[in-house]
Design a protein around this motif. Structure first.
Motif, PDB file in Angstrom:
ATOM      1  N   MET A   1       0.863  -1.269  -0.075  1.00  0.00           N
ATOM      2  CA  MET A   1      -0.087  -0.049  -0.105  1.00  0.00           C
ATOM      3  C   MET A   1       0.819   1.299   0.099  1.00  0.00           C
ATOM      4  N   TYR A   2       0.422   2.186  -0.795  1.00  0.00           N
ATOM      5  CA  TYR A   2       1.269   3.474  -0.864  1.00  0.00           C
ATOM      6  C   TYR A   2       0.891   4.557  -0.162  1.00  0.00           C
ATOM      7  N   PHE A   3       1.669   5.400   0.294  1.00  0.00           N
ATOM      8  CA  PHE A   3       1.208   6.580   0.795  1.00  0.00           C
ATOM      9  C   PHE A   3       2.054   7.761   0.594  1.00  0.00           C
ATOM     10  N   GLU A   4       1.692   9.049   0.557  1.00  0.00           N
ATOM     11  CA  GLU A   4       2.253  10.176   0.216  1.00  0.00           C
ATOM     12  C   GLU A   4       1.968  11.322   1.206  1.00  0.00           C
TER      13      GLU A   4
ATOM     14  N   ARG B   1      13.419  19.840   4.219  1.00  0.00           N
ATOM     15  CA  ARG B   1      12.742  18.596   3.883  1.00  0.00           C
ATOM     16  C   ARG B   1      11.914  17.962   4.802  1.00  0.00           C
ATOM     17  N   ILE B   2      10.800  17.084   4.175  1.00  0.00           N
ATOM     18  CA  ILE B   2       9.687  16.607   5.300  1.00  0.00           C
ATOM     19  C   ILE B   2      10.326  14.983   5.690  1.00  0.00           C
ATOM     20  N   PHE B   3      10.083  15.013   7.187  1.00  0.00           N
ATOM     21  CA  PHE B   3      10.251  13.678   7.611  1.00  0.00           C
ATOM     22  C   PHE B   3       9.314  12.925   8.306  1.00  0.00           C
ATOM     23  N   ILE B   4       9.141  11.642   8.124  1.00  0.00           N
ATOM     24  CA  ILE B   4       8.207  10.969   8.988  1.00  0.00           C
ATOM     25  C   ILE B   4       9.075  10.205  10.135  1.00  0.00           C
TER      26      ILE B   4
ATOM     27  N   SER C   1       7.950  -2.850   2.076  1.00  0.00           N
ATOM     28  CA  SER C   1       7.736  -1.941   3.026  1.00  0.00           C
ATOM     29  C   SER C   1       8.770  -1.222   2.927  1.00  0.00           C
ATOM     30  N   LYS C   2       8.994   0.309   2.469  1.00  0.00           N
ATOM     31  CA  LYS C   2      10.183   0.976   2.313  1.00  0.00           C
ATOM     32  C   LYS C   2       9.866   2.630   1.583  1.00  0.00           C
ATOM     33  N   PHE C   3      10.706   3.561   2.035  1.00  0.00           N
ATOM     34  CA  PHE C   3      10.596   4.891   1.744  1.00  0.00           C
ATOM     35  C   PHE C   3      10.842   4.700   0.107  1.00  0.00           C
ATOM     36  N   HIS C   4      10.322   5.698  -0.594  1.00  0.00           N
ATOM     37  CA  HIS C   4      10.587   5.802  -2.010  1.00  0.00           C
ATOM     38  C   HIS C   4      11.069   7.377  -2.302  1.00  0.00           C
TER      39      HIS C   4
ATOM     40  N   LYS D   1      11.659  17.415  -1.956  1.00  0.00           N
ATOM     41  CA  LYS D   1      12.161  16.962  -0.723  1.00  0.00           C
ATOM     42  C   LYS D   1      10.915  17.217   0.062  1.00  0.00           C
ATOM     43  N   MET D   2       9.957  18.043  -0.072  1.00  0.00           N
ATOM     44  CA  MET D   2       8.774  18.298   0.802  1.00  0.00           C
ATOM     45  C   MET D   2       7.694  17.322   0.693  1.00  0.00           C
ATOM     46  N   VAL D   3       7.908  16.375  -0.231  1.00  0.00           N
ATOM     47  CA  VAL D   3       7.234  15.128  -0.481  1.00  0.00           C
ATOM     48  C   VAL D   3       7.700  13.955  -0.089  1.00  0.00           C
ATOM     49  N   GLN D   4       7.182  13.161   0.740  1.00  0.00           N
ATOM     50  CA  GLN D   4       7.583  11.839   0.937  1.00  0.00           C
ATOM     51  C   GLN D   4       6.707  10.594   0.794  1.00  0.00           C
ATOM     52  N   ARG D   5       7.088   9.901  -0.099  1.00  0.00           N
ATOM     53  CA  ARG D   5       6.262   8.362  -0.316  1.00  0.00           C
ATOM     54  C   ARG D   5       6.803   7.404   0.354  1.00  0.00           C
ATOM     55  N   PHE D   6       5.881   6.488   0.917  1.00  0.00           N
ATOM     56  CA  PHE D   6       6.346   5.300   1.666  1.00  0.00           C
ATOM     57  C   PHE D   6       5.364   4.317   1.257  1.00  0.00           C
TER      58      PHE D   6
END
Length: 380
Positions: free
Chosen positions: A179-182, A196-199, A234-237, A242-247
């Motif tokens: 499942m993909y999220f942004e 930069r955005i960080f989760i 399961s991974k970061f993409h 840099k202000m958008v983080q997909r995983f």
């Protein structure tokens, strides 16, 4: 007197019309998922690794009571003498001796990525002969996932497909499917100079309350995607902004809440998201686990900031500057679309005539056939 040839009409009446040969297409051979090879004193079973979603599936796979004892990149093997204490059963009738066992798969842990299954196996031996080739083809039923994530004040968490397109309606998933999220700013701001955005942390619960139990952590330790140690899904993409983080994460359900009726589970995701300098640090990073090197790697920067993923990563960031967002709930339905509530494997078996070791069909196990120590059941 001379003889004249018979007219064609008379020839057809006497001999009949010449039949046009028909070409029969060879039926497509179904790929074998589970295979069993029977010998007079042992049973060989192998199963394709690709049907499992986790790297440690072999720990939960057993032939009766005996674990996996061999493995390659393609298959798991369970290779045992019939005299081994693996709960083999023996039956006989007037013509045959039947040796049976059950291939069990029952994953442990607080969540489910796959359904458990039990596949009965049987070797059929004629009274005065032995044979092999009993094939089983289980049909594993997946689940359905319904998810809809809401946005909060500072950030949004949006479901997407693998191509990065936003999913606006309901979509079905199977257990373990990615499942993909942004994550990004809700106002559409995707650039912020050297920021930069960080989760930092993400976890799932069965309640809207993030303090409820059970919970399953996906991202922890200030940006370490720890679920990547369990599954490749399961991974970061990475991406151009840099202000958008997909995983992505593999779809799961909580095991202790899965009922016998396989009723849908309602789940929530809670994430701690922040913005920091574009250069990663131990307290602001996006680290993926590399199963090949067994090392942690930062998505854009120096991998050394990920070294603390194996212990505890320190943070100088005050809690007030962080943002916790909770998603709308989604559902994971373990029932398949054809409404078969029981996720039971469907099998097909065959018993072929006896064969010698020179049979071409035995080529897949010739490299392991004589590696067993017959006395103690170990492989060398």
């Amino acid at each position: 007197m001379g003889a004249r040839p018979l007219p064609n009409v008379i020839k057809e009446m006497l001999l009949g019309a010449t039949a046009t040969p028909t070409v029969t297409e060879k039926p497509t051979t179904r790929e074998k998922i589970i295979e069993i090879l029977c010998h007079v004193d042992r049973m060989y079973v192998r199963i394709k690794r690709e049907i499992f979603k986790t790297r440690e599936a072999y720990k939960y796979l057993k032939l009766g009571s005996c674990p996996v004892n061999q493995g390659t990149k393609e298959h798991y093997y369970l290779l045992y003498l019939l005299k081994t204490d693996c709960n083999f059963t023996k039956q006989s009738n007037i013509n045959d001796v039947l040796i049976g066992n059950v291939l069990h798969y029952e994953p442990l842990g607080p969540v489910l990525r796959e359904l458990s299954f039990d596949v009965p196996l049987q070797c059929k031996y004629p009274r005065f002969f032995h044979s092999f080739k009993v094939g089983f083809h289980p049909k594993l039923h997946g689940g359905t996932l319904f998810k809809s994530l809401q946005s909060r004040t500072s950030f949004t968490l949006t479901p997407q497909d693998a191509s990065g397109n936003e999913i606006t309606g309901e979509k079905s998933y199977t257990l373990g499917q990615a499942m993909y999220f942004e994550a990004k700013r809700p106002n559409g701001t995707t650039t912020s100079g050297d920021k930069r955005i960080f989760i930092n942390k993400c976890f799932m619960t069965a309640s809207l309350n993030p303090r409820s139990n059970p919970k399953y952590t996906v991202i922890d330790n200030l940006g370490c995607l720890i679920d990547g140690m369990m599954t490749d899904q399961s991974k970061f993409h990475d991406g151009p902004l840099k202000m958008v983080q997909r995983f992505s994460v593999g779809a799961i359900v909580f095991k202790d809440k899965a009922s016998i009726s396989l009723s849908p589970q309602q789940l929530y995701m809670h994430c701690d998201i922040s913005v920091g300098d574009v250069t990663p640090t131990q307290s602001s990073k996006a680290c993926n686990y590399d199963p090949e090197t067994k090392m942690w790697k930062e998505l854009y920067g120096d991998d050394s900031v990920c070294a603390c993923c194996e212990s505890t990563c320190s943070s100088a960031q005050p809690k007030a500057s962080r943002n916790i967002i909770s998603s709308h709930s989604w559902k994971v339905d373990l029932r398949s679309n054809n409404e078969h509530a029981e996720a039971e494997p469907q099998m097909k078996s065959m018993v072929a005539a006896s064969s010698s070791l020179g049979d071409p069909d035995m080529a897949w196990h010739e490299d392991i056939y004589w590696k067993r120590d017959h006395k103690n059941g170990l492989w060398r």
